[in-house]
Write an enzyme that holds these catalytic residues in place. Structure first.
Site, PDB file in Angstrom:
ATOM      1  N   GLY A  56      16.358  66.114  58.708  1.00 49.08           N
ATOM      2  CA  GLY A  56      17.491  65.300  59.131  1.00 49.08           C
ATOM      3  C   GLY A  56      16.979  63.928  59.531  1.00 49.08           C
ATOM      4  O   GLY A  56      15.866  63.532  59.183  1.00 49.08           O
ATOM      5  N   GLY A  58      15.317  61.005  61.538  1.00 53.87           N
ATOM      6  CA  GLY A  58      14.244  60.867  62.521  1.00 53.87           C
ATOM      7  C   GLY A  58      13.256  62.013  62.437  1.00 53.87           C
ATOM      8  O   GLY A  58      13.181  62.732  61.447  1.00 53.87           O
ATOM      9  N   HIS A  74       7.837  64.868  53.848  1.00 48.91           N
ATOM     10  CA  HIS A  74       8.825  64.049  53.134  1.00 48.91           C
ATOM     11  C   HIS A  74       9.059  62.728  53.865  1.00 48.91           C
ATOM     12  O   HIS A  74       9.114  61.665  53.239  1.00 48.91           O
ATOM     13  CB  HIS A  74      10.132  64.835  52.993  1.00 48.91           C
ATOM     14  CG  HIS A  74      11.173  64.161  52.180  1.00 48.91           C
ATOM     15  ND1 HIS A  74      12.290  63.590  52.752  1.00 48.91           N
ATOM     16  CD2 HIS A  74      11.279  63.954  50.842  1.00 48.91           C
ATOM     17  CE1 HIS A  74      13.040  63.084  51.794  1.00 48.91           C
ATOM     18  NE2 HIS A  74      12.454  63.287  50.625  1.00 48.91           N
ATOM     19  N   ASP A  75       9.213  62.784  55.187  1.00 49.38           N
ATOM     20  CA  ASP A  75       9.375  61.552  55.974  1.00 49.38           C
ATOM     21  C   ASP A  75       8.185  60.623  55.755  1.00 49.38           C
ATOM     22  O   ASP A  75       8.352  59.414  55.553  1.00 49.38           O
ATOM     23  CB  ASP A  75       9.496  61.866  57.470  1.00 49.38           C
ATOM     24  CG  ASP A  75      10.822  62.491  57.857  1.00 49.38           C
ATOM     25  OD1 ASP A  75      11.705  62.623  56.986  1.00 49.38           O
ATOM     26  OD2 ASP A  75      10.974  62.864  59.035  1.00 49.38           O
ATOM     27  N   ASP A 124      11.210  63.464  46.749  1.00 53.39           N
ATOM     28  CA  ASP A 124      12.324  64.406  46.831  1.00 53.39           C
ATOM     29  C   ASP A 124      12.023  65.694  46.063  1.00 53.39           C
ATOM     30  O   ASP A 124      12.331  66.789  46.534  1.00 53.39           O
ATOM     31  CB  ASP A 124      13.608  63.754  46.326  1.00 53.39           C
ATOM     32  CG  ASP A 124      14.103  62.653  47.262  1.00 53.39           C
ATOM     33  OD1 ASP A 124      13.580  62.527  48.391  1.00 53.39           O
ATOM     34  OD2 ASP A 124      15.017  61.908  46.863  1.00 53.39           O
TER      35      ASP A 124
END
Length: 147
Positions: A56, A58, A74-75, A124
């Site tokens: 999600g 942050g 991923h972040d 992704d």
């Protein structure tokens, strides 16, 4: 015209352009990610949103499990791509479009996209692959949104 006024004018125009872009441009990369999740992940996007400390918006702290670690990676991937392949863009990488499709059960990023789009698509694709590889570790109690 004074140098201060000129500098102020340039900053004001740039700020307005960025604000307008943020208001009116759909978050294309996020739409691609949503579509990819709906198509290729073993779970729905809602089951990942708000999961652990990183899935999600942050993210901070220690990932609660391998699914949350997928989101942390991923972040970090988006951050790296934003600094490298997409560094020439003024806008947020979450607004950049890319093309992808499925070949059987495999996500395929379009090689015709520019380096930025290909890199975002790979971020992704990698998280969807990570979700699917670690699905056995999914714990609904870690989902702050629906758990």
């Amino acid at each position: 015209m004074s140098p201060k006024f000129l500098l102020f004018s340039i900053i004001a125009v740039w700020s307005c352009a960025a604000a307008i872009e943020a208001l009116f441009i759909q978050p294309r990369s996020l739409a691609n990610f949503l579509s990819m999740t709906l198509t290729a992940a073993k779970r729905s996007p809602q089951e990942y949103d708000g999961y652990g400390n990183y899935c999600g918006w942050g993210g901070e702290g220690t990932p609660v499990d391998s699914i949350d670690r997928c989101c942390q990676v991923h972040d970090n991937c988006y951050g790296t791509v934003n600094e490298n392949e997409c560094g020439h863009y003024i806008r947020n990488v979450k607004l950049i479009d890319y093309d992808w499709h499925m070949e059987g059960t495999e996500i395929v990023c379009d090689p015709k996209d520019d380096a930025c789009g290909r890199a975002l698509c790979k971020c992704d694709k990698d998280i969807i692959d990570c979700f699917n590889e670690n699905d056995k570790d999914y714990n609904p109690e870690y989902n702050k949104v629906i758990g």
